[in-house]
Write an enzyme that holds these catalytic residues in place. Sequence first.
Site, mmCIF file in Angstrom:
data_model
loop_
_atom_site.group_PDB
_atom_site.id
_atom_site.type_symbol
_atom_site.label_atom_id
_atom_site.label_comp_id
_atom_site.label_asym_id
_atom_site.label_seq_id
_atom_site.Cartn_x
_atom_site.Cartn_y
_atom_site.Cartn_z
ATOM 1 N N ASN A 99 3.843 4.743 -9.757
ATOM 2 C CA ASN A 99 2.693 4.893 -10.662
ATOM 3 C C ASN A 99 1.347 4.716 -9.962
ATOM 4 O O ASN A 99 0.345 5.223 -10.463
ATOM 5 C CB ASN A 99 2.843 3.863 -11.799
ATOM 6 C CG ASN A 99 1.553 3.624 -12.524
ATOM 7 O OD1 ASN A 99 1.125 4.442 -13.347
ATOM 8 N ND2 ASN A 99 0.876 2.521 -12.203
ATOM 9 N N ASP A 115 0.885 -1.174 0.000
ATOM 10 C CA ASP A 115 0.000 0.000 0.000
ATOM 11 C C ASP A 115 0.918 1.218 0.000
ATOM 12 O O ASP A 115 1.590 1.500 0.994
ATOM 13 C CB ASP A 115 -0.898 -0.007 1.239
ATOM 14 C CG ASP A 115 -1.822 1.207 1.282
ATOM 15 O OD1 ASP A 115 -1.630 2.163 0.503
ATOM 16 O OD2 ASP A 115 -2.758 1.186 2.107
ATOM 17 N N VAL A 116 0.949 1.934 -1.106
ATOM 18 C CA VAL A 116 1.924 3.027 -1.230
ATOM 19 C C VAL A 116 1.635 4.193 -0.286
ATOM 20 O O VAL A 116 2.482 5.072 -0.120
ATOM 21 C CB VAL A 116 2.051 3.561 -2.676
ATOM 22 C CG1 VAL A 116 2.551 2.488 -3.619
ATOM 23 C CG2 VAL A 116 0.758 4.189 -3.160
ATOM 24 N N TYR A 131 -8.387 15.287 -7.084
ATOM 25 C CA TYR A 131 -7.474 14.494 -7.920
ATOM 26 C C TYR A 131 -6.424 15.409 -8.552
ATOM 27 O O TYR A 131 -5.222 15.135 -8.484
ATOM 28 C CB TYR A 131 -8.268 13.778 -9.013
ATOM 29 C CG TYR A 131 -7.409 12.963 -9.971
ATOM 30 C CD1 TYR A 131 -6.936 11.701 -9.615
ATOM 31 C CD2 TYR A 131 -7.068 13.458 -11.230
ATOM 32 C CE1 TYR A 131 -6.149 10.961 -10.499
ATOM 33 C CE2 TYR A 131 -6.291 12.720 -12.107
ATOM 34 C CZ TYR A 131 -5.834 11.476 -11.741
ATOM 35 O OH TYR A 131 -5.046 10.741 -12.607
ATOM 36 N N LYS A 148 -2.101 15.529 -8.531
ATOM 37 C CA LYS A 148 -1.236 15.429 -9.711
ATOM 38 C C LYS A 148 -0.370 16.685 -9.872
ATOM 39 O O LYS A 148 0.730 16.619 -10.412
ATOM 40 C CB LYS A 148 -2.080 15.145 -10.953
ATOM 41 C CG LYS A 148 -2.710 13.750 -10.923
ATOM 42 C CD LYS A 148 -1.632 12.659 -10.914
ATOM 43 C CE LYS A 148 -2.186 11.263 -10.799
ATOM 44 N NZ LYS A 148 -1.128 10.222 -10.780
HETATM 45 P P1 NAD Z 1 -5.915 1.583 -12.758
HETATM 46 O O1 NAD Z 1 -6.983 1.795 -11.758
HETATM 47 O O2 NAD Z 1 -6.193 0.729 -13.956
HETATM 48 O O3 NAD Z 1 -4.584 1.043 -12.047
HETATM 49 C C1 NAD Z 1 -4.133 1.585 -10.846
HETATM 50 C C2 NAD Z 1 -3.464 0.497 -10.030
HETATM 51 O O4 NAD Z 1 -2.968 1.099 -8.821
HETATM 52 C C3 NAD Z 1 -4.436 -0.609 -9.605
HETATM 53 O O5 NAD Z 1 -3.884 -1.876 -9.852
HETATM 54 C C4 NAD Z 1 -4.630 -0.358 -8.122
HETATM 55 O O6 NAD Z 1 -4.891 -1.546 -7.366
HETATM 56 C C5 NAD Z 1 -3.283 0.263 -7.729
HETATM 57 N N1 NAD Z 1 -3.371 1.015 -6.492
HETATM 58 C C6 NAD Z 1 -4.329 1.903 -6.123
HETATM 59 N N2 NAD Z 1 -4.086 2.361 -4.878
HETATM 60 C C7 NAD Z 1 -2.944 1.756 -4.462
HETATM 61 C C8 NAD Z 1 -2.185 1.811 -3.271
HETATM 62 N N3 NAD Z 1 -2.578 2.559 -2.239
HETATM 63 N N4 NAD Z 1 -1.054 1.078 -3.171
HETATM 64 C C9 NAD Z 1 -0.661 0.285 -4.216
HETATM 65 N N5 NAD Z 1 -1.351 0.184 -5.369
HETATM 66 C C10 NAD Z 1 -2.483 0.905 -5.488
HETATM 67 O O7 NAD Z 1 -5.523 3.056 -13.209
HETATM 68 P P2 NAD Z 1 -4.509 3.640 -14.295
HETATM 69 O O8 NAD Z 1 -5.322 4.459 -15.205
HETATM 70 O O9 NAD Z 1 -3.631 2.576 -14.824
HETATM 71 O O10 NAD Z 1 -3.685 4.626 -13.356
HETATM 72 C C11 NAD Z 1 -2.293 4.502 -13.153
HETATM 73 C C12 NAD Z 1 -1.727 5.894 -12.895
HETATM 74 O O11 NAD Z 1 -1.952 6.689 -14.067
HETATM 75 C C13 NAD Z 1 -2.405 6.649 -11.756
HETATM 76 O O12 NAD Z 1 -1.426 7.362 -11.027
HETATM 77 C C14 NAD Z 1 -3.333 7.604 -12.467
HETATM 78 O O13 NAD Z 1 -3.612 8.746 -11.690
HETATM 79 C C15 NAD Z 1 -2.509 7.924 -13.694
HETATM 80 N N6 NAD Z 1 -3.235 8.480 -14.822
HETATM 81 C C16 NAD Z 1 -4.246 7.799 -15.436
HETATM 82 C C17 NAD Z 1 -4.919 8.364 -16.506
HETATM 83 C C18 NAD Z 1 -6.040 7.671 -17.205
HETATM 84 O O14 NAD Z 1 -6.728 8.317 -18.019
HETATM 85 N N7 NAD Z 1 -6.271 6.403 -16.977
HETATM 86 C C19 NAD Z 1 -4.539 9.632 -16.954
HETATM 87 C C20 NAD Z 1 -3.487 10.291 -16.337
HETATM 88 C C21 NAD Z 1 -2.844 9.699 -15.263
#
Ligand code: NAD
Length: 260
Positions: A96, A70-71, A162, A166
């Site tokens: 990430n 858990d980060v 959110y 970021k």
């Molecule tokens: P996702 O929900 O598909 O994957 C996120 C992963 O992070 C999941 O496996 C989840 O279990 C894990 N996670 C969540 N909280 C956690 C914690 N406390 N400790 C450890 N793991 C944890 O989402 P994604 O879209 O792949 O997001 C990944 C990153 O990309 C995030 O930081 C998100 O903010 C960023 N992001 C996503 C988008 C988008 O459009 N999807 C755009 C910009 C940035």
Amino acid sequence: MGTLNPQFTDDTVIVTGGASGIGREVAQQFGDAGATVLVADLREEPKGGGTPTHEAIADAGGTAEFVETDVSDRNDITALVEAAHDYGGVDVMVNNAGMFIGGSILDLEPEEFERIHSVNAKGIYFGTQVAANDMIERDDPGAIVNTASISSHYAQFEQVQYDSTKGAVRMITRGAALELAEHGIRVNAVAPGQIATELNEGWSEEAMEKAANDELVKRVPQGRAGTPEDVAPAYLYLASEEAGYVTGELLFVDGGWQVF
Ligand code: NAD
């Protein structure tokens, strides 16, 4: 067009949030490039179900391990970075893991604000701190790549909580790059645009109507949402030797969204 072909055969790479979405693809591409990958997440299986990332990497002939993390808990991050000592220590730390909570600033619950900041901002701060100290203690500097967002620069409807995390990722990246340069550690971030993953499932219907996928995608000059496959190579580039003179950078991978 030619292709870059980064190789990480001697490297140990940690990817937080590596079970699903962008992190899963990043972990797999590092695995394909020969790295030993530690997949750190709350859960082993991807959100939509399927083979856990570390198993998929092993099935493809790579080396990977899952470390439940858990980060938002600094002790978990310390244990994760220590787990990499079994493979010579972390060379590339990909911070990430992230979550999304939508909703108006007028009525968001304090616990929700605290939770999203502990995962998205605190998790990246301590991921950077713990990995950097470990690299310095081992005298083996490497690269740190964080996941920022277009939201690091641009506000969107009903997501102050959110967007503010970021914005923090952007300044953690820049400030850490400034401080860690003398130790030979580079710190960069990838800023994805609208990427098709399961992150956005927490949006209210109203927010979806006003600002979400369709409208966001409509204003992408390339005319489509991105995929994890579009985004992942940017992490490998920023972690590679070819990016040796790049630090403190936020690399947008958004189909041109932010230039609109
Ligand atoms: P996702 O929900 O598909 O994957 C996120 C992963 O992070 C999941 O496996 C989840 O279990 C894990 N996670 C969540 N909280 C956690 C914690 N406390 N400790 C450890 N793991 C944890 O989402 P994604 O879209 O792949 O997001 C990944 C990153 O990309 C995030 O930081 C998100 O903010 C960023 N992001 C996503 C988008 C988008 O459009 N999807 C755009 C910009 C940035």
